[in-house]
Write a protein that holds these residues in place. Sequence first.
Motif, mmCIF file in Angstrom:
data_model
loop_
_atom_site.group_PDB
_atom_site.id
_atom_site.type_symbol
_atom_site.label_atom_id
_atom_site.label_comp_id
_atom_site.label_asym_id
_atom_site.label_seq_id
_atom_site.Cartn_x
_atom_site.Cartn_y
_atom_site.Cartn_z
ATOM 1 N N THR A 144 -8.172 -2.473 0.612
ATOM 2 C CA THR A 144 -8.525 -1.157 0.101
ATOM 3 C C THR A 144 -8.768 -1.278 -1.395
ATOM 4 O O THR A 144 -8.329 -2.243 -2.025
ATOM 5 C CB THR A 144 -7.444 -0.098 0.396
ATOM 6 N N GLU A 155 -10.321 4.751 -1.228
ATOM 7 C CA GLU A 155 -10.693 4.757 0.179
ATOM 8 C C GLU A 155 -9.461 4.516 1.038
ATOM 9 O O GLU A 155 -8.404 4.135 0.531
ATOM 10 C CB GLU A 155 -11.713 3.647 0.448
ATOM 11 N N GLU A 156 -9.631 4.711 2.303
ATOM 12 C CA GLU A 156 -8.586 4.377 3.272
ATOM 13 C C GLU A 156 -8.612 2.867 3.503
ATOM 14 O O GLU A 156 -9.666 2.233 3.393
ATOM 15 C CB GLU A 156 -8.823 5.106 4.596
ATOM 16 N N PRO A 157 -7.469 2.270 3.826
ATOM 17 C CA PRO A 157 -7.454 0.835 4.139
ATOM 18 C C PRO A 157 -8.391 0.530 5.298
ATOM 19 O O PRO A 157 -8.605 1.355 6.190
ATOM 20 C CB PRO A 157 -5.998 0.580 4.535
ATOM 21 N N ARG A 158 -8.942 -0.674 5.253
ATOM 22 C CA ARG A 158 -9.851 -1.086 6.319
ATOM 23 C C ARG A 158 -9.616 -2.553 6.678
ATOM 24 O O ARG A 158 -9.137 -3.326 5.860
ATOM 25 C CB ARG A 158 -11.306 -0.856 5.906
ATOM 26 N N PHE A 169 -6.081 5.747 -4.749
ATOM 27 C CA PHE A 169 -6.933 4.872 -3.943
ATOM 28 C C PHE A 169 -8.308 5.499 -3.771
ATOM 29 O O PHE A 169 -8.436 6.713 -3.643
ATOM 30 C CB PHE A 169 -6.283 4.606 -2.587
ATOM 31 N N TYR A 223 0.840 -1.203 0.000
ATOM 32 C CA TYR A 223 0.000 0.000 0.000
ATOM 33 C C TYR A 223 0.874 1.252 0.000
ATOM 34 O O TYR A 223 0.685 2.153 -0.822
ATOM 35 C CB TYR A 223 -0.923 -0.015 1.222
#
Length: 135
Positions: free
Chosen positions: A114, A103-106, A101, A91
Amino acid sequence: MTNQHISALTFVVRDYDEAIEFFTQKLQFDLLEDTHLDAKKRWVLVAPHGSTGTNLLLAKAATPEQASTIGNQTSGRVFLFLHTDDFWRDYNDMKSRGVKFAEEPREEPYGTVTVFFDLYNNKWDLLELKTANAD
């Protein structure tokens, strides 16, 4: 039962060289083959470094119908799933190389994930699965 596997998926591109540059420079994929078949057509295979799975066949759109699918090969759904053994390494590396990207990683029950975009805005998942023996 026969032993079969899917060796490649077609990835429709606008231009061979811009696609090769994105995959090899931004995503650090390996260029496995780039063979000129005729004046307009090439056989171009790329794959994640170290992968032994399915390759991507970069195929230049040859008709208006094919060109209309560039960037929308799955009608806005996530198209491909890039698995990694180190989510944060990849990432951060992808971000530093200018990958965009969504979105933010989750954290999900199945792992860290992500959504990112390729050069034509197809959606991909970057995903590290949780191991079976993880807490």
